[in-house]
Motif scaffolding. Structure first.
Motif, short mmCIF file in Angstrom:
data_model
loop_
_atom_site.label_atom_id
_atom_site.label_comp_id
_atom_site.label_asym_id
_atom_site.label_seq_id
_atom_site.Cartn_x
_atom_site.Cartn_y
_atom_site.Cartn_z
N LEU A 89 0.85 -1.03 0.03
CA LEU A 89 0.07 -0.05 0.01
C LEU A 89 1.00 1.17 0.06
O LEU A 89 1.66 1.50 0.72
N TYR A 90 0.65 1.96 -0.80
CA TYR A 90 1.21 3.54 -1.26
C TYR A 90 0.41 4.30 -0.27
O TYR A 90 -0.69 4.49 -0.89
N LEU A 91 0.76 4.83 0.96
CA LEU A 91 -0.20 5.69 1.65
C LEU A 91 0.56 7.03 1.41
O LEU A 91 1.35 7.37 1.88
N PHE A 92 -0.49 7.89 0.90
CA PHE A 92 0.08 9.20 0.74
C PHE A 92 -0.74 10.15 1.22
O PHE A 92 -2.06 10.20 1.55
N GLY A 93 -0.18 11.37 1.66
CA GLY A 93 -0.93 12.42 2.42
C GLY A 93 -0.49 13.81 2.09
O GLY A 93 0.58 13.94 2.01
N SER A 94 -1.55 14.79 1.92
CA SER A 94 -1.21 16.19 1.97
C SER A 94 -1.28 16.79 3.43
O SER A 94 -1.65 16.11 4.31
N ALA A 95 -0.94 17.99 3.55
CA ALA A 95 -1.20 18.88 4.49
C ALA A 95 -2.39 19.18 5.05
O ALA A 95 -2.82 20.22 4.57
N ALA A 96 -3.10 18.16 5.61
CA ALA A 96 -4.45 18.61 6.49
C ALA A 96 -4.19 17.82 7.66
O ALA A 96 -3.52 17.01 7.88
N PRO A 97 -5.05 18.59 8.58
CA PRO A 97 -4.90 18.09 9.89
C PRO A 97 -4.96 16.51 10.36
O PRO A 97 -4.37 15.88 11.07
N PRO A 98 -5.86 15.61 9.33
CA PRO A 98 -5.81 14.01 9.68
C PRO A 98 -4.33 13.56 9.60
O PRO A 98 -4.21 12.48 9.92
N ILE A 99 -3.31 14.15 8.79
CA ILE A 99 -2.00 13.55 8.60
C ILE A 99 -1.57 13.33 9.73
O ILE A 99 -0.67 12.48 10.08
N PHE A 100 -1.86 14.10 10.98
CA PHE A 100 -1.19 13.80 12.38
C PHE A 100 -1.55 12.38 12.87
O PHE A 100 -0.92 11.76 14.00
N ASP A 101 -2.69 11.82 12.40
CA ASP A 101 -3.08 10.42 12.80
C ASP A 101 -2.43 9.28 11.82
O ASP A 101 -2.90 8.10 11.96
N VAL A 102 -1.34 9.69 10.98
CA VAL A 102 -0.89 8.85 10.19
C VAL A 102 -0.20 7.55 10.73
O VAL A 102 -0.45 6.49 10.25
N ALA A 103 0.35 7.66 11.80
CA ALA A 103 1.07 6.63 12.41
C ALA A 103 0.12 5.56 12.81
O ALA A 103 0.28 4.29 12.68
N LYS A 104 -1.20 5.82 13.23
CA LYS A 104 -2.29 4.85 13.81
C LYS A 104 -2.73 4.53 12.57
O LYS A 104 -2.93 3.21 12.38
N VAL A 105 -2.96 4.91 11.33
CA VAL A 105 -3.31 4.48 10.05
C VAL A 105 -2.44 3.42 9.54
O VAL A 105 -2.86 2.47 9.26
N ILE A 106 -1.16 3.62 9.56
CA ILE A 106 -0.12 2.76 9.14
C ILE A 106 -0.25 1.60 9.97
O ILE A 106 -0.28 0.19 9.36
N GLU A 107 -0.49 1.84 11.46
CA GLU A 107 -0.50 0.64 12.23
C GLU A 107 -1.62 -0.47 11.88
O GLU A 107 -1.67 -1.42 12.10
N THR A 108 -2.91 0.43 11.64
CA THR A 108 -4.08 -0.47 11.17
C THR A 108 -3.83 -1.25 9.88
O THR A 108 -4.18 -2.31 10.02
N ALA A 109 -3.01 -0.54 8.95
CA ALA A 109 -2.99 -1.15 7.87
C ALA A 109 -2.13 -2.32 7.80
O ALA A 109 -2.43 -3.45 7.31
N GLN A 110 -1.01 -2.30 8.57
CA GLN A 110 -0.16 -3.19 8.96
C GLN A 110 -0.66 -4.53 9.55
O GLN A 110 -0.48 -5.68 9.33
N ALA A 111 -1.54 -4.07 10.50
CA ALA A 111 -2.62 -5.30 11.31
C ALA A 111 -3.27 -6.16 10.27
O ALA A 111 -3.46 -7.14 10.36
N ASP A 112 -3.76 -5.24 9.13
CA ASP A 112 -4.60 -5.92 8.10
C ASP A 112 -3.76 -6.62 7.01
O ASP A 112 -4.40 -7.05 6.00
N GLY A 113 -2.30 -6.69 7.36
CA GLY A 113 -1.38 -7.46 6.17
C GLY A 113 -0.65 -6.43 5.17
O GLY A 113 -0.14 -7.17 4.47
N TRP A 114 -0.91 -5.37 5.30
CA TRP A 114 -0.42 -4.41 4.30
C TRP A 114 1.23 -4.08 4.42
O TRP A 114 1.53 -3.91 5.80
#
Length: 181
Positions: free
Chosen positions: A6-31
């Protein structure tokens, strides 16, 4: 079973501050996750970049590589561009590839890489006529844009709720995009 990338790309918007949790969730799903950011998003979370590289096992990228340098990421099975800002949506739709992540997603269309995008814009930005044209152009090119009902719905300027950004919808759509590919 080998994990998909999964290429997870992000722009400068406030939800980017949660990207570590998103990565963790994606990795838990096998990405296997590779994180790419616009230059401004990279500045916003600069203090976290080294830790995010360790977490993903790949360098975090926000700039193009130099000619002749090897590609440091595995091939993408799917790209998720979220949050994607007004500027990045319009640049992408118009083919203006001055930032690394916008260049990759623009090229990804031609390569047939399944791509999902979820904007993060306020209600004032979406009044600009180019925004709707850009959303339509990306959808016509096969990009799944999660905007409107069932995706991201804009808030009035200054009243955003970054923790309410629907990351789970974006991750589910990315997974579903690989099964359709």
């Amino acid at each position: 079973m080998t994990s998909q990338t999964l290429y997870l790309f992000g722009s400068a918007a406030p939800p980017i501050f949660d990207v570590a949790k998103v990565i963790e969730t994606a990795q838990a799903d096998g990405w296997d996750v590779c994180l790419g950011l616009t230059p401004t998003a990279a500045r916003w979370i600069d203090e976290s970049l080294d830790g995010l590289a360790v977490r993903t096992g790949h360098p975090v990228r926000s700039e193009y590589k130099m000619p002749g340098e090897p590609d440091v990421w595995p091939k993408a099975d799917v790209i998720l561009f979220a949050p994607v800002t007004f500027n990045s949506i319009n640049s992408w739709a118009l083919g203006i590839t001055s930032s690394f992540v916008v260049g990759v997603v623009a090229e990804g269309i031609g390569k047939g890489i399944p791509t999902v995008a979820m904007p993060c814009v306020n209600a004032a930005y979406v009044q600009h006529p180019q925004f709707d044209r850009s959303i339509a152009a990306l959808r016509e090119q096969g990009v799944e844009v999660l905007y409107g009902q069932g995706g991201f719905v804009p808030n009035p300027p200054g009243s955003g709720k970054p923790t309410a950004y629907p990351w789970e919808i974006a991750l589910t759509a990315a997974e579903q995009a690989t099964t359709r590919a």
